[in-house]
Design a protein around this motif. Structure first.
Motif, PDB file in Angstrom:
ATOM      1  N   GLY A  10       0.805  -1.213   0.000  1.00 32.10           N
ATOM      2  CA  GLY A  10       0.000   0.000   0.000  1.00 32.10           C
ATOM      3  C   GLY A  10       0.837   1.261   0.000  1.00 32.10           C
ATOM      4  N   MET A  11       1.949   1.236   0.756  1.00 35.57           N
ATOM      5  CA  MET A  11       2.837   2.411   0.808  1.00 35.57           C
ATOM      6  C   MET A  11       3.569   2.607  -0.527  1.00 35.57           C
ATOM      7  N   ARG A  12       3.936   1.490  -1.161  1.00 39.89           N
ATOM      8  CA  ARG A  12       4.580   1.607  -2.476  1.00 39.89           C
ATOM      9  C   ARG A  12       3.610   2.224  -3.487  1.00 39.89           C
ATOM     10  N   GLN A  13       2.330   1.835  -3.397  1.00 37.28           N
ATOM     11  CA  GLN A  13       1.358   2.420  -4.317  1.00 37.28           C
ATOM     12  C   GLN A  13       1.226   3.916  -4.078  1.00 37.28           C
ATOM     13  N   ARG A  14       1.313   4.347  -2.822  1.00 39.86           N
ATOM     14  CA  ARG A  14       1.283   5.776  -2.505  1.00 39.86           C
ATOM     15  C   ARG A  14       2.498   6.496  -3.113  1.00 39.86           C
TER      16      ARG A  14
ATOM     17  N   THR B 147      -5.632  -3.372  -7.438  1.00 40.27           N
ATOM     18  CA  THR B 147      -5.809  -4.811  -7.675  1.00 40.27           C
ATOM     19  C   THR B 147      -5.032  -5.678  -6.689  1.00 40.27           C
ATOM     20  N   ALA B 148      -3.784  -5.308  -6.406  1.00 47.18           N
ATOM     21  CA  ALA B 148      -2.929  -6.162  -5.582  1.00 47.18           C
ATOM     22  C   ALA B 148      -3.049  -5.865  -4.086  1.00 47.18           C
ATOM     23  N   LEU B 149      -4.007  -5.018  -3.704  1.00 45.05           N
ATOM     24  CA  LEU B 149      -4.099  -4.577  -2.313  1.00 45.05           C
ATOM     25  C   LEU B 149      -5.308  -5.189  -1.622  1.00 45.05           C
ATOM     26  N   ASP B 150      -5.218  -5.320  -0.293  1.00 43.17           N
ATOM     27  CA  ASP B 150      -6.377  -5.852   0.426  1.00 43.17           C
ATOM     28  C   ASP B 150      -7.465  -4.779   0.518  1.00 43.17           C
TER      29      ASP B 150
END
Length: 350
Positions: A167-171, A192-195
């Motif tokens: 999630g932090m990488r997506q941010r 897609t890849a996150l909960d």
């Protein structure tokens, strides 16, 4: 909603040559994106969502090409209209890619360089697209990190991607896109890849950033449930064509295309405990062959004879809502949506 267009696509055709055959991936799409809106493009995997939006940034694979139509961008710095289908040279794309139109990919790990710190990667975008020195670039980088919800940005600046959660990488990937200072932000399956919990946080973040940075957002997803609380308008895509488009309320509470009905019926939220979840029978058409009539007809239990012969035009349901289905022709027999869709209309699930 602001009705000033920032992007206008008309009759866009995109094809790919592969092993001596031609794949007709995008089949005459027309679409408008308005300033400041979030437009969701929804459809099954392989429906052409990513190919369609990659064409706005010159990111089609080498064997892909635009075979007709236009995609006019109105937000250029110099105030001139740009038909993106006429941009051919890489140096011209570099003026558009990132600074005018930026994209967030679905897997943040493949978007980040594992050998460079997070701060350096965001700073590179600032230095490339904003006319500032390194000191100011670092200051802005720290601000972007804070804006995307990363705590203690001074410490995080010097850390590497492997030290961040998904999630932090997506941010961080979102921060890099924002640092390019774009007009349009394309989000290709960003959750897609996150909960589920992190998904909701990322979607809320996109809503906040849309207002803060005055972005126009295109959100690509295969999950209608994802767009329920974020999109202003929804385009439903099937077999390289947009078969229905309307406001979020239009699509969820007054859907008219049988494919949209099928997508709504597939939502886990409308499932009944102890029964199987609905799945759409059959498979999408082979786009190497000519698609006759309505591409969804072979999978549509309510298909009419004309659906197998002639491609339907758009029928206007309301000023904000239209769909490509012969069921909307005044001469067509009345067809009721599946019970699950009626349940959504009456139950206010979204």
């Amino acid at each position: 909603m602001n009705q000033e267009k920032i992007l206008e696509v008309n009759d866009l055709d995109i094809k790919f040559e592969l092993r001596g055959k031609v794949l007709h991936a995008i089949r005459g799409i027309s679409l408008e994106l308005y300033k400041g809106e979030i437009l969701a493009i929804v459809g099954e995997s392989g429906s052409g969502k990513s190919v369609f939006t990659k064409s706005f940034m010159g990111l089609l694979e080498r064997n892909g090409y635009v075979d007709g139509g236009s995609a006019v961008y109105y937000g250029a710095d110099d105030g001139k209209e740009v038909d993106l289908t006429n941009v051919k040279r890489e140096k011209d794309w570099l003026r558009i890619r990132g600074h005018e139109i930026a994209m967030i990919m679905q897997d943040p790990m493949t978007s980040l360089n594992p050998l460079k710190t997070i701060g350096v990667q965001i700073m590179e975008a600032v230095l490339l697209h904003q006319q500032v020195g390194r000191r100011e670039a670092k200051k802005r980088t720290l601000k972007y990190l804070a804006d995307v919800g990363i705590q203690d940005p001074d410490k995080r600046f010097d850390q590497y991607p492997h030290e961040f959660s998904g999630g932090m990488r997506q941010r961080v990937v979102i921060a890099i896109a924002i640092a390019c200072n774009p007009q349009i932000l394309i989000c290709d399956e960003p959750t897609t890849a996150l909960d589920v919990t992190i998904q909701a946080q990322i979607l809320d973040l996109l809503k906040e950033l849309r207002h803060k940075y005055r972005l126009s957002v295109i959100l690509i997803t295969h999950d209608l449930g994802v767009v329920a609380n974020i999109a202003d308008r929804v385009s439903v895509m099937y077999a390289g064509d947009i078969v229905e488009i309307g406001t979020c309320e239009d699509i969820f509470y007054d859907a008219r295309h049988p494919y949209t009905w099928a997508l709504l019926s597939s939502l886990p939220q409308v499932g009944v405990k102890g029964t199987d979840l609905f799945s759409i029978p059959g498979t999408p058409p082979n786009l190497y062959a000519e698609v006759k009539g309505d591409a969804f007809a072979p999978r549509n239990p309510q298909a009419l004879k004309i659906d197998f012969v002639k491609r339907p035009p758009y029928f206007q349901v309301s000023p904000t809502h239209k769909a490509k289905t012969w069921l909307l022709d005044p001469r067509a027999p009345k067809a009721d949506p599946p019970p699950v869709v009626s349940k959504i209309r009456n139950g206010g699930l979204f």
